[in-house]
Design a protein around this motif. Structure first.
Motif, PDB file in Angstrom:
ATOM      1  N   GLY A  60       0.758  -0.951  -0.228  1.00 18.32           N
ATOM      2  CA  GLY A  60      -0.115   0.151  -0.004  1.00 18.32           C
ATOM      3  C   GLY A  60       0.554   1.340  -0.072  1.00 18.32           C
ATOM      4  O   GLY A  60       2.163   0.995   0.179  1.00 18.32           O
ATOM      5  N   PHE A  61       0.259   2.591  -0.144  1.00 15.23           N
ATOM      6  CA  PHE A  61       0.819   3.966  -0.421  1.00 15.23           C
ATOM      7  C   PHE A  61       0.276   4.719  -0.053  1.00 15.23           C
ATOM      8  O   PHE A  61      -1.362   4.597  -0.575  1.00 15.23           O
ATOM      9  N   CYS A  62       0.713   5.980   0.101  1.00 17.09           N
ATOM     10  CA  CYS A  62      -0.225   6.819   0.248  1.00 17.09           C
ATOM     11  C   CYS A  62       0.906   8.376   0.193  1.00 17.09           C
ATOM     12  O   CYS A  62       2.329   8.117   0.932  1.00 17.09           O
ATOM     13  N   TYR A  63       1.223   9.742  -0.623  1.00 19.24           N
ATOM     14  CA  TYR A  63       1.940  10.503  -0.622  1.00 19.24           C
ATOM     15  C   TYR A  63       1.058  12.279   0.007  1.00 19.24           C
ATOM     16  O   TYR A  63      -0.194  12.495   0.039  1.00 19.24           O
ATOM     17  N   ILE A  64       2.159  12.810   0.610  1.00 16.90           N
ATOM     18  CA  ILE A  64       1.501  13.984   0.867  1.00 16.90           C
ATOM     19  C   ILE A  64       2.162  15.154  -0.348  1.00 16.90           C
ATOM     20  O   ILE A  64       3.520  15.372  -0.972  1.00 16.90           O
ATOM     21  N   GLU A  65       1.315  16.581  -0.630  1.00 20.82           N
ATOM     22  CA  GLU A  65       1.313  16.902  -1.887  1.00 20.82           C
ATOM     23  C   GLU A  65       1.147  18.243  -0.682  1.00 20.82           C
ATOM     24  O   GLU A  65       0.415  18.574   0.232  1.00 20.82           O
ATOM     25  N   LYS A  66       1.968  19.562  -1.171  1.00 21.41           N
ATOM     26  CA  LYS A  66       1.783  21.044  -0.326  1.00 21.41           C
ATOM     27  C   LYS A  66       1.698  21.679  -1.210  1.00 21.41           C
ATOM     28  O   LYS A  66       2.174  21.802  -2.653  1.00 21.41           O
ATOM     29  N   TRP A  67       0.614  22.888  -0.874  1.00 23.02           N
ATOM     30  CA  TRP A  67      -0.180  24.036  -1.805  1.00 23.02           C
ATOM     31  C   TRP A  67      -0.119  24.972  -1.570  1.00 23.02           C
ATOM     32  O   TRP A  67      -0.456  24.978   0.002  1.00 23.02           O
ATOM     33  N   GLY A  68      -0.397  25.852  -1.950  1.00 22.42           N
ATOM     34  CA  GLY A  68      -0.147  27.662  -1.488  1.00 22.42           C
ATOM     35  C   GLY A  68       0.358  27.759  -0.468  1.00 22.42           C
ATOM     36  O   GLY A  68       0.615  27.996   0.625  1.00 22.42           O
ATOM     37  N   HIS A  69       1.893  27.484  -1.275  1.00 22.08           N
ATOM     38  CA  HIS A  69       2.829  28.221  -0.301  1.00 22.08           C
ATOM     39  C   HIS A  69       2.807  27.633   1.120  1.00 22.08           C
ATOM     40  O   HIS A  69       3.688  28.093   2.309  1.00 22.08           O
ATOM     41  N   GLY A  70       2.484  25.808   1.497  1.00 27.86           N
ATOM     42  CA  GLY A  70       2.963  25.560   2.628  1.00 27.86           C
ATOM     43  C   GLY A  70       1.815  25.719   3.114  1.00 27.86           C
ATOM     44  O   GLY A  70       1.721  25.210   4.568  1.00 27.86           O
ATOM     45  N   LYS A  71       0.885  27.042   2.918  1.00 25.39           N
ATOM     46  CA  LYS A  71      -0.621  26.871   3.557  1.00 25.39           C
ATOM     47  C   LYS A  71      -1.811  25.982   3.518  1.00 25.39           C
ATOM     48  O   LYS A  71      -2.836  25.445   4.853  1.00 25.39           O
ATOM     49  N   PHE A  72      -1.465  24.398   2.582  1.00 23.13           N
ATOM     50  CA  PHE A  72      -2.071  23.471   2.572  1.00 23.13           C
ATOM     51  C   PHE A  72      -1.241  22.385   1.853  1.00 23.13           C
ATOM     52  O   PHE A  72      -0.309  22.034   1.465  1.00 23.13           O
ATOM     53  N   VAL A  73      -2.038  20.605   2.805  1.00 27.25           N
ATOM     54  CA  VAL A  73      -1.712  19.357   2.313  1.00 27.25           C
ATOM     55  C   VAL A  73      -2.192  18.987   2.219  1.00 27.25           C
ATOM     56  O   VAL A  73      -3.044  19.253   2.356  1.00 27.25           O
ATOM     57  N   ALA A  74      -2.110  18.052   0.861  1.00 26.33           N
ATOM     58  CA  ALA A  74      -3.051  16.745   1.240  1.00 26.33           C
ATOM     59  C   ALA A  74      -2.655  15.243   1.036  1.00 26.33           C
ATOM     60  O   ALA A  74      -1.628  15.185   0.529  1.00 26.33           O
ATOM     61  N   ASN A  75      -3.610  14.331   1.552  1.00 18.60           N
ATOM     62  CA  ASN A  75      -2.440  12.618   1.875  1.00 18.60           C
ATOM     63  C   ASN A  75      -3.498  12.914   0.044  1.00 18.60           C
ATOM     64  O   ASN A  75      -4.282  12.385   0.356  1.00 18.60           O
ATOM     65  N   ARG A 102       1.172  16.208   9.962  1.00 14.00           N
ATOM     66  CA  ARG A 102       0.808  17.072  10.948  1.00 14.00           C
ATOM     67  C   ARG A 102       2.843  17.315  11.691  1.00 14.00           C
ATOM     68  O   ARG A 102       2.574  18.935  11.679  1.00 14.00           O
ATOM     69  N   HIS A 103       3.113  16.493  11.157  1.00 12.54           N
ATOM     70  CA  HIS A 103       4.774  16.432  12.054  1.00 12.54           C
ATOM     71  C   HIS A 103       6.023  17.419  11.444  1.00 12.54           C
ATOM     72  O   HIS A 103       6.243  18.371  11.475  1.00 12.54           O
ATOM     73  N   LYS A 104       4.954  17.317   9.781  1.00 11.19           N
ATOM     74  CA  LYS A 104       6.035  17.822   9.059  1.00 11.19           C
ATOM     75  C   LYS A 104       5.664  19.482   8.302  1.00 11.19           C
ATOM     76  O   LYS A 104       6.294  20.482   8.299  1.00 11.19           O
ATOM     77  N   PHE A 105       3.911  19.192   8.634  1.00 10.16           N
ATOM     78  CA  PHE A 105       3.947  21.015   8.103  1.00 10.16           C
ATOM     79  C   PHE A 105       2.816  20.861   8.979  1.00 10.16           C
ATOM     80  O   PHE A 105       1.260  20.620   9.410  1.00 10.16           O
TER      81      PHE A 105
END
Length: 210
Positions: A60-75, A102-105
């Motif tokens: 299994g797998f899932c990744y993090i994406e960062k958007w809006g200069h770090g104001k938002f992240v998506a799994n 939550r830890h990284k951003f």
């Protein structure tokens, strides 16, 4: 079975991950944005992904994406190989990638758009709330990523206000303030919402075809 933060040693699984995501989209008949092995490899190399392994076998797998200069992240890209479904693995991956986000951003809002009822339930359990698309990131690059989804025409003809996906948001600044008044979001609520959306857009499609 182990669920860990992916590193460079896991790049070898990029092709298998992409193939599993694409196969799942075909079976489900719902919109899942396609991803390339190069894109997945970059997420792994940057430490923005979680992978589940059964020994040396991809599970299994899932990744993090960062958007809006770090104001938002998506799994994003949550996937479980067919051989390991129905065992609660998706929930373990979801919890691991959420904790990592939550830890990284720590100050970022975590959001999700999905048509999958199980994912909606997992999001709800983690503290996500259903929201309108206007409350999500306005980063055009994120929305451009929806172009490979089979439902993209729905998104465009509603001027990006809604789609068959449901938008959900975890706002760290509101955690605690809303907990006392929060009631668990039941699966039947999501099912009803999905039926309403499908009926609405299918009706429009029929009118267009006529």
């Amino acid at each position: 079975m182990k669920v860990v933060i992916a590193d460079k040693s896991h790049i070898k699984y990029a092709n298998a991950i992409c193939e599993t995501i694409e196969a799942s989209a075909q079976v489900r008949g719902t919109g899942i944005a396609k991803r390339t092995p190069e894109y997945i490899s970059a997420k792994i190399e940057n430490g923005n992904a979680v992978i589940a392994l059964d020994g040396d076998t991809f599970a299994g797998f899932c990744y993090i994406e960062k958007w809006g200069h770090g104001k938002f992240v998506a799994n994003s890209g949550l996937i479980v190989h067919p051989d390991y479904r129905g065992k609660g693995l998706a929930k373990k991956i979801k919890h691991k990638v959420f904790e990592h986000s939550r830890h990284k951003f720590p100050d970022a809002k975590v959001f999700s758009i999905t048509t999958g009822l199980p994912v909606m339930k997992m999001n709800s359990d983690l503290g996500y709330k259903p929201v309108t698309f206007s409350e999500l990131t306005d980063d055009q690059t994120f929305w451009d990523g929806c172009q490979t989804c089979k439902n993209y025409d729905v998104l465009t003809r509603t001027n990006r206000k809604m789609c068959l996906c449901t938008g959900m948001l975890y706002d760290p600044k509101k955690v605690g303030k809303e907990e006392e008044d929060t009631k668990e979001v039941k699966e039947k609520v999501f099912k009803r919402l999905k039926r309403i959306k499908q009926a609405l857009f299918l009706r429009k499609d029929k009118k267009v075809k006529k």
